[in-house]
Structure formats: structure tokens, C-alpha cells
Scaffold this active site. Structure first.
Site, PDB file in Angstrom:
ATOM      1  N   CYS A  17       0.838  -1.198   0.000  1.00  0.00           N
ATOM      2  CA  CYS A  17       0.000   0.000   0.000  1.00  0.00           C
ATOM      3  C   CYS A  17       0.874   1.250   0.000  1.00  0.00           C
ATOM      4  O   CYS A  17       2.023   1.227   0.468  1.00  0.00           O
ATOM      5  CB  CYS A  17      -0.914  -0.002   1.237  1.00  0.00           C
ATOM      6  N   TYR A  23      -5.396   1.705  11.522  1.00  0.00           N
ATOM      7  CA  TYR A  23      -6.276   0.605  11.917  1.00  0.00           C
ATOM      8  C   TYR A  23      -6.292  -0.543  10.906  1.00  0.00           C
ATOM      9  O   TYR A  23      -7.102  -1.452  11.019  1.00  0.00           O
ATOM     10  CB  TYR A  23      -7.701   1.112  12.117  1.00  0.00           C
ATOM     11  N   CYS A  24      -5.437  -0.522   9.893  1.00  0.00           N
ATOM     12  CA  CYS A  24      -5.483  -1.523   8.821  1.00  0.00           C
ATOM     13  C   CYS A  24      -5.331  -2.936   9.383  1.00  0.00           C
ATOM     14  O   CYS A  24      -4.382  -3.232  10.109  1.00  0.00           O
ATOM     15  CB  CYS A  24      -4.384  -1.258   7.798  1.00  0.00           C
ATOM     16  N   GLY A  65      -4.391  -4.144   0.631  1.00  0.00           N
ATOM     17  CA  GLY A  65      -3.501  -3.145   0.101  1.00  0.00           C
ATOM     18  C   GLY A  65      -4.171  -2.106  -0.780  1.00  0.00           C
ATOM     19  O   GLY A  65      -5.323  -1.789  -0.639  1.00  0.00           O
ATOM     20  N   ARG A 133      -5.260   8.280   8.321  1.00  0.00           N
ATOM     21  CA  ARG A 133      -4.962   7.837   6.960  1.00  0.00           C
ATOM     22  C   ARG A 133      -3.879   8.707   6.323  1.00  0.00           C
ATOM     23  O   ARG A 133      -4.130   9.468   5.387  1.00  0.00           O
ATOM     24  CB  ARG A 133      -6.238   7.839   6.106  1.00  0.00           C
ATOM     25  N   ASP A 273     -11.603 -11.754   3.268  1.00  0.00           N
ATOM     26  CA  ASP A 273     -10.422 -10.902   3.418  1.00  0.00           C
ATOM     27  C   ASP A 273     -10.166 -10.534   4.874  1.00  0.00           C
ATOM     28  O   ASP A 273      -9.073 -10.079   5.218  1.00  0.00           O
ATOM     29  CB  ASP A 273     -10.539  -9.635   2.551  1.00  0.00           C
ATOM     30  N   CYS A 324     -21.482  -9.676  11.549  1.00  0.00           N
ATOM     31  CA  CYS A 324     -20.290 -10.309  10.985  1.00  0.00           C
ATOM     32  C   CYS A 324     -19.620 -11.225  12.007  1.00  0.00           C
ATOM     33  O   CYS A 324     -19.432 -10.841  13.174  1.00  0.00           O
ATOM     34  CB  CYS A 324     -19.310  -9.231  10.518  1.00  0.00           C
ATOM     35  N   CYS A 337     -23.451  -5.569  19.033  1.00  0.00           N
ATOM     36  CA  CYS A 337     -24.862  -5.883  19.249  1.00  0.00           C
ATOM     37  C   CYS A 337     -25.614  -4.724  19.891  1.00  0.00           C
ATOM     38  O   CYS A 337     -26.704  -4.343  19.446  1.00  0.00           O
ATOM     39  CB  CYS A 337     -24.981  -7.139  20.098  1.00  0.00           C
TER      40      CYS A 337
END
Length: 403
Positions: A17, A23-24, A65, A133, A273, A324, A337
């Protein structure tokens, strides 16, 4: 053929990247190689996808990435191969998921010509975005990415905006929403950051569940009563699908998941992923057919419907389906939740009413306008300097009185 149509999430450059987002979830993942995908692997995955997935459309999400680092020639080759092998009467859909940093005129011309959809990551306001970012050299990226969104729009491409919701984002739902809305692309996805440490607790960048619900509810009031005519917000539109009797499109709201396996740059395939690890490795394109690999994916998808008693007795089970699985703890409880319960309760009545009005022939904006009259009557005695009833924390005169 696999039993259901599926999408391949392809990582042509692995986790490489040109940004270094705090936080990636790929940081430190050695299984996601930072290497370019070969044309041999590219051709193989396209041919196998066409031979394995049923339905009329074959779907590819180009991910990372940062997928633009693989170079424009790679995607020109991908389109060439898709056209070469595409069965007669079928369609091919491409989606580029990008941070937007490397986009330029040449990229935009190609994406428009070949009808790529684009998902672009931007975290609301400049302050929040540039906190999390930065580029690989530590420099802020917000203004550069805003400029490239404008460039995409000049080419007639209106990207889906992907905004993470982290510890800082929840402090300013009003500012985040309006910053994204004013970019004028027509669609916003909010993605909660839930990153677990080795001991099972969440790291400091993860969203605070107690504030996440308030964040979404505040945004709902801003969006629903004013902006439905020109803007969609993914979660709320999915709830509307449910209330009008249609099936969800989001994997984490479906009864079963697993229809978006991740293809790493070396041809190895993982269930998702978010689960690129040895436990969820399901095969290598160079070693066995994709049809055999996808047979092993079925068990992963069924895990989502393995719900504990708390989920099974929830009044919103048909909306959430347990959320998820990456966000569940060892007991099967979803970390988010509490937030989802709060959101579903808050939006249930207006969305139910909107769905009913839409069945009479109204559009969503028309239904929302009717319901705005009802809401404004209920809030008619709220003073301008009072806290806004939507829960944003702003004064009413600076919030929903104008929405």
C-alpha cells in the site's frame, strides 16, 4: 459449478500500500504477500471464475492493500482476458476498491471506458481522516483524495464513499456526515473498526460500541428527512430492503455468508479478506480447480447461522442475523450488538412507515417528506438552544431543525 453466484475479491498486489492507515487489519499479516500477481495467475482466476460461478454476471472486486499499485496495464490485461473468456450472453462486473491516492486522468479515463464501479476510502472530515490515513511517508492525504474524487466525477464516475467509524469518528457524526454528503457522490458506507488484540480486547482505535449507535442514529436523522432523494447510506438502505420484503445484499446481514472469498496475489484463496490466516485457507488456484476450492467454503458460510440463544430470541434477528462473525466473541456475542439494537429500534418506525407509503406508489423521498412533517410536529416545542432530540449532542438549531 458452485451452488450460488459468488464474487472474487482479488488482491493484485497483496497487502502492499502507498498509505499507512493506523487501523489496517493487514498490518503484520505475513500471509498477505506484498508482491504483484502474475498474468498467469490473473488468467487462471478469470477462466476458473467463469467456469465455476453460476448466474448471469461474474463479479470481481479488485482490493488490497492498494490495488492501483499493480499498475494500469494489469487492469487493461484483466479486461482483455475477461472479454476473451466471457461466455456468450453473460456479463462481467468490476469494482475497484481504492484509497484514491494514485488516481489520475489516465486511470479515470480507463475506469470510465470499461465501466468499473469505484469504492473509495475517505474518513469524513479532514481532521479525522488525516489522523488515521496518512501516506507511507507520514504525510496527510485528505485534500489530495478530495481532489481525486472531484477528478472521478469529472469523468462521470461517482464513487461509493467508504468511511471507517473508529474511536475518533464517533465524536462528530454531524461533521462526518456533512463532509461526506457534500462530496456529492451519491452513496456512503460506514464501516466500524473492530480490531482485537491477542487477549481478545479491542485496541484503542476500535469504535466505542456505546457511541457507535448514537453516531448512526444522528446520521439517520440528517439523511432520512432531507437527503434520501440524492444520497443512499448502505446500512439504512439495507434495512429498507428488509422492510419491503427484499433480501439483503450486505454479507454481514445475510443468513449465511462466504460468497466473497479473497484471492491473494500468489493465487492462494482464503474464506474472507478478514480471515486471511491458516485456519481459513481453502486452496491454491495453481493446485486445484476453483470448483473444488469453493466446496470447502460452504462450511465457513454456514458458521454465520450458528447463533447463540441471545441472537435467536432477538426481535431484530431477521435484520442482523448475528452480524459479521469476525465481530463475535467466544460465546457468539457480537461486539456491536448493543449499537445495532439501539439503531434498529430508533429507525424501525420511520422506515416501516416509509415502506408502507412506498407500497402505495410513493418514492422514498416523497415518503420521507411526509414523515418529516410528522416529526417536525412532534418536535415543535424543542427550543433552538436545546440538545437536538436526534442525540447528536449538537444544539437543535445547528442540527435537525435544518434537516
Amino acid at each position: 459449478m458452485y451452488k450460488d453466484p459468488f464474487t472474487l475479491m482479488v488482491k493484485p498486489i497483496g497487502s502492499a500500500c502507498n498509505m499507512a492507515c493506523k487501523y489496517c487489519y493487514y498490518l503484520g499479516n505475513d500471509l498477505s504477500k506484498r508482491q504483484p500477481m502474475s498474468y498467469e495467475t490473473l488468467e487462471l482466476l478469470i477462466k476458473e471464475h467463469f467456469e465455476t460461478s453460476p448466474g448471469d454476471t461474474y463479479s470481481f472486486i479488485w482490493h488490497g492493500g492498494e490495488p492501483t499499485l499493480r499498475g494500469l496495464d494489469f487492469y487493461k490485461k484483466a479486461v482483455e482476458l475477461q472479454k476473451k473468456y466471457l461466455p456468450q450472453g453473460k456479463k462481467c462486473w468490476n469494482n475497484l476498491q481504492t484509497n484514491g491516492l494514485a488516481l489520475n486522468e489516465e486511470w479515470c479515463a480507463f475506469l470510465k471506458k470499461e465501466s468499473f464501479d469505484v469504492g473509495l476510502s475517505i474518513d469524513g472530515t479532514g481532521l479525522i481522516h488525516d489522523t488515521y490515513r496518512k501516506d507511507a511517508s507520514g504525510q496527510p492525504t485528505y485534500e489530495r483524495i478530495r481532489n481525486n474524487i472531484a477528478l472521478l466525477k469529472r469523468y462521470g464516475i461517482f464513487p461509493d464513499l467508504l468511511c471507517t467509524v473508529n474511536a475518533l469518528t464517533c465524536e462528530d457524526p454531524y461533521g462526518v456526515y456533512h463532509s461526506l454528503r457534500d462530496l456529492g457522490t451519491g452513496w456512503i458506507q460506514f464501516i466500524p473498526i473492530v480490531n482485537k488484540k491477542e487477549d481478545g480486547t479491542l485496541d484503542e482505535d476500535s469504535v466505542d460500541v456505546r457511541r457507535y449507535g448514537n453516531f448512526l442514529i444522528s446520521i439517520f436523522h440528517q439523511w432520512f428527512y432531507k437527503d434520501t432523494g440524492h444520497l443512499g447510506i448502505q446500512l439504512f438502505m439495507e434495512i429498507l430492503l428488509n422492510k419491503t420484503g427484499r433480501s439483503p445484499t450486505l454479507c454481514y446481514l445475510q443468513e449465511e455468508c462466504g460468497n466473497v472469498p479473497a484471492v491473494e496475489s500468489d493465487g492462494k484463496i482464503y474464506s474472507c479478506d478478514h480471515f486471511v490466516n491458516t485456519k481459513h485457507y481453502i486452496g491454491d488456484l495453481h493446485e486445484e480447480p476453483l470448483s473444488k476450492i469453493m466446496e470447502k467454503q460452504e462450511a465457513f458460510g454456514k458458521r454465520k447461522s450458528d447463533l447463540n440463544q441471545k441472537c435467536q430470541s432477538c426481535p431484530y434477528l431477521k435484520l442482523c442475523r448475528g452480524g459479521c462473525i469476525k465481530d463475535r466473541d467466544a460465546e457468539g456475542n457480537n461486539y456491536l450488538c448493543e449499537a445495532y439494537l439501539e439503531v434498529f429500534e430508533a429507525v424501525d418506525e420511520p422506515i416501516q412507515k416509509a415502506a408502507a407509503l412506498m407500497k402505495t406508489g410513493m418514492s422514498l423521498p416523497q415518503a420521507a417528506a411526509e414523515l418529516k412533517k410528522e416529526r417536525d410536529f412532534l418536535w415543535k416545542d424543542v427550543k433552538g438552544n436545546a440538545p437536538c432530540p436526534c442525540g447528536s449532542g449538537r444544539k437543535y438549531k445547528h442540527c435537525c431543525r435544518n434537516a
